[in-house]
Design a protein around this motif. Structure first.
Motif, PDB file in Angstrom:
ATOM      1  N   ARG A  32       0.826  -1.208   0.000  1.00 34.54           N
ATOM      2  CA  ARG A  32       0.000   0.000   0.000  1.00 34.54           C
ATOM      3  C   ARG A  32       0.861   1.258   0.000  1.00 34.54           C
ATOM      4  NH1 ARG A  32      -4.172  -0.547   3.045  1.00 34.54           N
ATOM      5  NH2 ARG A  32      -3.994  -2.788   2.731  1.00 34.54           N
ATOM      6  N   PHE A  33       0.250   2.351  -0.483  1.00 35.50           N
ATOM      7  CA  PHE A  33       0.877   3.666  -0.408  1.00 35.50           C
ATOM      8  C   PHE A  33       0.313   4.410   0.801  1.00 35.50           C
ATOM      9  CE2 PHE A  33       1.208   2.644  -4.915  1.00 35.50           C
ATOM     10  CZ  PHE A  33       2.480   3.107  -5.246  1.00 35.50           C
ATOM     11  N   VAL A  34       1.155   5.213   1.436  1.00 35.42           N
ATOM     12  CA  VAL A  34       0.715   6.106   2.507  1.00 35.42           C
ATOM     13  C   VAL A  34       0.846   7.532   1.982  1.00 35.42           C
ATOM     14  CG1 VAL A  34       1.062   6.890   4.860  1.00 35.42           C
ATOM     15  CG2 VAL A  34       1.423   4.473   4.287  1.00 35.42           C
ATOM     16  N   VAL A  35      -0.285   8.250   1.939  1.00 38.50           N
ATOM     17  CA  VAL A  35      -0.349   9.556   1.283  1.00 38.50           C
ATOM     18  C   VAL A  35      -0.494  10.663   2.322  1.00 38.50           C
ATOM     19  CG1 VAL A  35      -1.577  10.962  -0.421  1.00 38.50           C
ATOM     20  CG2 VAL A  35      -1.431   8.469  -0.713  1.00 38.50           C
ATOM     21  N   ASN A  36       0.299  11.724   2.154  1.00 39.96           N
ATOM     22  CA  ASN A  36       0.212  12.913   2.996  1.00 39.96           C
ATOM     23  C   ASN A  36       0.355  14.153   2.119  1.00 39.96           C
ATOM     24  OD1 ASN A  36       0.271  12.211   6.097  1.00 39.96           O
ATOM     25  ND2 ASN A  36       1.695  10.775   5.099  1.00 39.96           N
ATOM     26  N   GLY A  37      -0.498  15.148   2.357  1.00 40.95           N
ATOM     27  CA  GLY A  37      -0.406  16.386   1.583  1.00 40.95           C
ATOM     28  C   GLY A  37      -1.750  17.063   1.433  1.00 40.95           C
ATOM     29  N   GLN A  38      -1.835  17.971   0.462  1.00 42.45           N
ATOM     30  CA  GLN A  38      -3.041  18.782   0.287  1.00 42.45           C
ATOM     31  C   GLN A  38      -3.278  19.086  -1.189  1.00 42.45           C
ATOM     32  OE1 GLN A  38      -2.830  22.677   2.062  1.00 42.45           O
ATOM     33  NE2 GLN A  38      -4.823  23.334   1.260  1.00 42.45           N
ATOM     34  N   LYS A  39      -4.546  19.095  -1.578  1.00 40.97           N
ATOM     35  CA  LYS A  39      -4.980  19.564  -2.883  1.00 40.97           C
ATOM     36  C   LYS A  39      -5.929  20.750  -2.691  1.00 40.97           C
ATOM     37  CE  LYS A  39      -2.863  16.330  -5.217  1.00 40.97           C
ATOM     38  NZ  LYS A  39      -1.774  16.639  -6.176  1.00 40.97           N
ATOM     39  N   VAL A  40      -6.103  21.547  -3.753  1.00 44.67           N
ATOM     40  CA  VAL A  40      -7.029  22.672  -3.683  1.00 44.67           C
ATOM     41  C   VAL A  40      -7.652  22.888  -5.061  1.00 44.67           C
ATOM     42  CG1 VAL A  40      -5.386  24.519  -4.270  1.00 44.67           C
ATOM     43  CG2 VAL A  40      -7.287  25.004  -2.680  1.00 44.67           C
ATOM     44  N   TRP A  41      -8.792  23.599  -5.093  1.00 43.13           N
ATOM     45  CA  TRP A  41      -9.568  23.789  -6.314  1.00 43.13           C
ATOM     46  C   TRP A  41     -10.079  22.459  -6.871  1.00 43.13           C
ATOM     47  CZ3 TRP A  41     -10.174  28.673  -5.866  1.00 43.13           C
ATOM     48  CH2 TRP A  41      -9.104  29.516  -5.553  1.00 43.13           C
ATOM     49  N   THR A  42     -10.258  21.467  -6.000  1.00 44.93           N
ATOM     50  CA  THR A  42     -10.681  20.135  -6.438  1.00 44.93           C
ATOM     51  C   THR A  42     -12.201  20.141  -6.601  1.00 44.93           C
ATOM     52  OG1 THR A  42      -8.867  19.272  -5.093  1.00 44.93           O
ATOM     53  CG2 THR A  42     -10.423  17.683  -5.989  1.00 44.93           C
ATOM     54  N   SER A  43     -12.655  20.377  -7.824  1.00 44.66           N
ATOM     55  CA  SER A  43     -14.082  20.569  -8.088  1.00 44.66           C
ATOM     56  C   SER A  43     -14.883  19.314  -7.746  1.00 44.66           C
ATOM     57  CB  SER A  43     -14.294  20.936  -9.554  1.00 44.66           C
ATOM     58  OG  SER A  43     -13.645  22.144  -9.876  1.00 44.66           O
ATOM     59  N   GLY A  44     -15.927  19.512  -6.928  1.00 42.13           N
ATOM     60  CA  GLY A  44     -16.850  18.436  -6.611  1.00 42.13           C
ATOM     61  C   GLY A  44     -16.341  17.393  -5.641  1.00 42.13           C
ATOM     62  N   ALA A  45     -15.177  17.606  -5.030  1.00 40.54           N
ATOM     63  CA  ALA A  45     -14.586  16.556  -4.179  1.00 40.54           C
ATOM     64  C   ALA A  45     -15.513  16.138  -3.047  1.00 40.54           C
ATOM     65  CB  ALA A  45     -13.246  17.021  -3.620  1.00 40.54           C
ATOM     66  N   HIS A  46     -16.281  17.090  -2.479  1.00 48.02           N
ATOM     67  CA  HIS A  46     -17.127  16.757  -1.326  1.00 48.02           C
ATOM     68  C   HIS A  46     -18.295  15.861  -1.704  1.00 48.02           C
ATOM     69  CE1 HIS A  46     -18.929  20.206  -3.245  1.00 48.02           C
ATOM     70  NE2 HIS A  46     -20.005  20.152  -2.481  1.00 48.02           N
ATOM     71  N   ASP A  47     -18.624  15.789  -3.007  1.00 44.99           N
ATOM     72  CA  ASP A  47     -19.693  14.909  -3.465  1.00 44.99           C
ATOM     73  C   ASP A  47     -19.169  13.683  -4.206  1.00 44.99           C
ATOM     74  OD1 ASP A  47     -22.062  16.238  -2.573  1.00 44.99           O
ATOM     75  OD2 ASP A  47     -21.726  17.783  -4.092  1.00 44.99           O
ATOM     76  N   ALA A  48     -17.856  13.618  -4.436  1.00 46.79           N
ATOM     77  CA  ALA A  48     -17.283  12.536  -5.238  1.00 46.79           C
ATOM     78  C   ALA A  48     -17.050  11.284  -4.399  1.00 46.79           C
ATOM     79  CB  ALA A  48     -15.967  12.988  -5.861  1.00 46.79           C
ATOM     80  N   ASP A  49     -17.071  10.150  -5.071  1.00 48.56           N
ATOM     81  CA  ASP A  49     -16.788   8.867  -4.426  1.00 48.56           C
ATOM     82  C   ASP A  49     -15.306   8.501  -4.504  1.00 48.56           C
ATOM     83  OD1 ASP A  49     -19.588   7.959  -3.770  1.00 48.56           O
ATOM     84  OD2 ASP A  49     -19.783   8.220  -5.942  1.00 48.56           O
ATOM     85  N   VAL A  50     -14.618   9.038  -5.505  1.00 52.56           N
ATOM     86  CA  VAL A  50     -13.207   8.687  -5.687  1.00 52.56           C
ATOM     87  C   VAL A  50     -12.468   9.887  -6.277  1.00 52.56           C
ATOM     88  CG1 VAL A  50     -13.559   7.733  -8.014  1.00 52.56           C
ATOM     89  CG2 VAL A  50     -11.641   6.923  -6.627  1.00 52.56           C
ATOM     90  N   LEU A  51     -11.190   9.996  -5.936  1.00 48.38           N
ATOM     91  CA  LEU A  51     -10.328  11.055  -6.454  1.00 48.38           C
ATOM     92  C   LEU A  51      -9.224  10.433  -7.304  1.00 48.38           C
ATOM     93  CD1 LEU A  51      -9.761  13.086  -3.148  1.00 48.38           C
ATOM     94  CD2 LEU A  51     -11.466  13.559  -4.917  1.00 48.38           C
ATOM     95  N   LEU A  52      -9.037  10.935  -8.520  1.00 45.63           N
ATOM     96  CA  LEU A  52      -7.850  10.586  -9.299  1.00 45.63           C
ATOM     97  C   LEU A  52      -6.776  11.578  -8.867  1.00 45.63           C
ATOM     98  CD1 LEU A  52      -6.892   8.662 -11.640  1.00 45.63           C
ATOM     99  CD2 LEU A  52      -7.176  10.643 -13.138  1.00 45.63           C
ATOM    100  N   THR A  53      -5.793  11.097  -8.099  1.00 43.98           N
ATOM    101  CA  THR A  53      -4.897  11.972  -7.353  1.00 43.98           C
ATOM    102  C   THR A  53      -3.465  11.844  -7.843  1.00 43.98           C
ATOM    103  OG1 THR A  53      -6.325  11.546  -5.443  1.00 43.98           O
ATOM    104  CG2 THR A  53      -4.236  12.678  -5.035  1.00 43.98           C
ATOM    105  N   PHE A  54      -2.853  12.983  -8.146  1.00 47.04           N
ATOM    106  CA  PHE A  54      -1.458  13.017  -8.585  1.00 47.04           C
ATOM    107  C   PHE A  54      -0.564  13.268  -7.365  1.00 47.04           C
ATOM    108  CE2 PHE A  54      -3.887  13.424 -12.320  1.00 47.04           C
ATOM    109  CZ  PHE A  54      -3.099  12.989 -13.381  1.00 47.04           C
ATOM    110  N   VAL A  55       0.411  12.387  -7.188  1.00 49.99           N
ATOM    111  CA  VAL A  55       1.237  12.404  -5.981  1.00 49.99           C
ATOM    112  C   VAL A  55       2.713  12.257  -6.372  1.00 49.99           C
ATOM    113  CG1 VAL A  55      -0.565  11.434  -4.495  1.00 49.99           C
ATOM    114  CG2 VAL A  55       0.990   9.903  -5.713  1.00 49.99           C
TER     115      VAL A  55
END
Length: 391
Positions: free
Chosen positions: A152-175
């Motif tokens: 598994r990966f352990v992720v730490n950090g922050q994104k912003v301007w992520t449109s619709g994140a509060h209603d989304a089921d999954v995030l395609l996240t660049f790390v």
């Protein structure tokens, strides 16, 4: 110039138009509005699933992913008919146009089955985790860290301007998975379910309205993500990123053309200066149509022309912004009013055609940012069209 198509393309168009006439949701049925770009009302989920099942969601896809292996010109007339009717085929546009498309291009067969198909069928929704406080247009400066620990990966950090994140089921996240590699080389892409412990989403308002909650801050605190959720090879996220934005840009100019023509029709020029500005916008709309049609013809022949897409993105987004500004100016104080009624089926789209003039002007700035800023497009044009050295 009048753009014409072969018989097979026009037959494809006629079949789609007949489908719309028979199945388009009634206005009363479609009264519930989307609250963000990852919230899909139940009626809209049914509509999207019907489009998927009948192969009309994204016709260029194979049938198992909501399409019918349509040609580029057939895809164009499909979008043209939707635009003419102010109909949007999904209230989760980044889910369809970027995230599911990226999974179909770079994902494993299991990821396509588990994530791409449910996004396309509106069973789940998705948001795109790219921008960070210190990495907006310059994605390669991102600092959100993912460390591989066993399976598994352990992720730490922050994104912003992520449109619709509060209603989304999954995030395609660049790390960032290799902090020692050159900044374009050490990036990876993860699918992160939003209910994973350690994921915090904070929506915030926009200039349009404090209640217009689409943008989000997203925080990752020791978030554990299965290694099987890695999209594409480890440390090859830059290739996924450029592919993701490429999906977004291919026929984006058509959307800009429809918005521009709608705004021009909305204007009521008064006086010589106003009429001169109006005429300029009409010419911009015609130029965008002609340049877009030429680029479409080249693409249909299999020719790659990244610079042409940048020209279209730059011209289209800035012309729409200019038209929105002129429409706001020409309406005077009334431009600050919100319309009491909407045009037929305007609720099917993303509010662009039903918003007030100030809202449309404010939203027009998104077009010069999303999918590659105007500054980035100018750099591409300078290098690939004008042959100037990199700055």
């Amino acid at each position: 110039m009048r753009l014409t198509f072969d018989e097979d393309v026009e037959k494809f168009r006629a079949e789609f138009v007949a489908f719309l006439h028979e199945h388009l949701p009634a206005e009363a049925e479609a009264a519930e509005r989307s609250r963000s770009s990852a919230h899909v009302p139940e009626w809209a989920r049914r509509w999207q699933r019907l489009l998927f099942d009948e192969g009309w969601l994204l016709p260029g896809n194979p049938p198992e992913f909501g399409g019918r292996n349509a040609s580029l010109l057939q895809q164009y007339v499909h979008l043209e008919e939707l635009a003419r009717r102010r109909i949007y085929h999904s209230f989760n546009p980044q889910g369809l146009g970027i995230i599911a498309a990226s999974l179909l291009s770079f994902g494993t067969e299991e990821q396509k089955r588990k994530w791409a198909a449910p996004i396309l069928r509106a069973e789940i929704t998705a948001a795109l985790g790219m921008s960070e406080p210190g990495a907006g247009s310059d994605l390669a400066s991102l600092k959100t860290r993912a460390t591989l620990q066993g399976d598994r990966f352990v992720v730490n950090g922050q994104k912003v301007w992520t449109s619709g994140a509060h209603d989304a089921d999954v995030l395609l996240t660049f790390v960032r998975t290799d902090p020692d590699a050159p900044k374009h080389k050490g990036i990876s892409v993860l699918l992160i379910p939003t209910d994973t412990p350690g994921v915090t989403r904070r929506p915030f308002g926009s200039i349009v309205s404090p209640e217009d909650l689409d943008f989000n801050e997203v925080f990752f605190s020791d978030v554990e993500v299965p290694a099987e959720n890695l999209v594409g090879p480890l440390n090859d996220g830059w290739r996924v990123a450029t592919g993701s934005l490429g999906h977004e840009r291919t026929l984006l100019w058509l959307n800009f053309a429809e918005r521009l023509e709608d705004l021009v029709r909305d204007m009521n020029p008064q006086g010589p200066l106003d009429r001169d500005r109006y005429a300029t916008l009409v010419m911009d709309a015609q130029a965008l149509r002609l340049l877009g049609s030429a680029a479409l013809a080249r693409a249909a022949r299999g020719e790659q022309d990244v610079a042409a897409l940048s020209v279209l993105k730059l011209l289209g987004s800035e012309a729409v912004q200019g038209a929105a500004e002129r429409a706001l100016e020409s309406s005077g104080p009334q431009g600050l009013e919100h319309p009491a009624t909407t045009a037929p089926f305007a609720h099917m789209n993303l509010d662009d055609f039903s918003a007030g003039r100030f809202e449309r002007y404010a939203r027009s700035f998104a077009g010069t940012i999303a999918g590659g800023t105007s500054e980035i497009q100018r750099s591409i044009i300078a290098e690939r069209v004008l042959g100037l050295p990199r700055g």
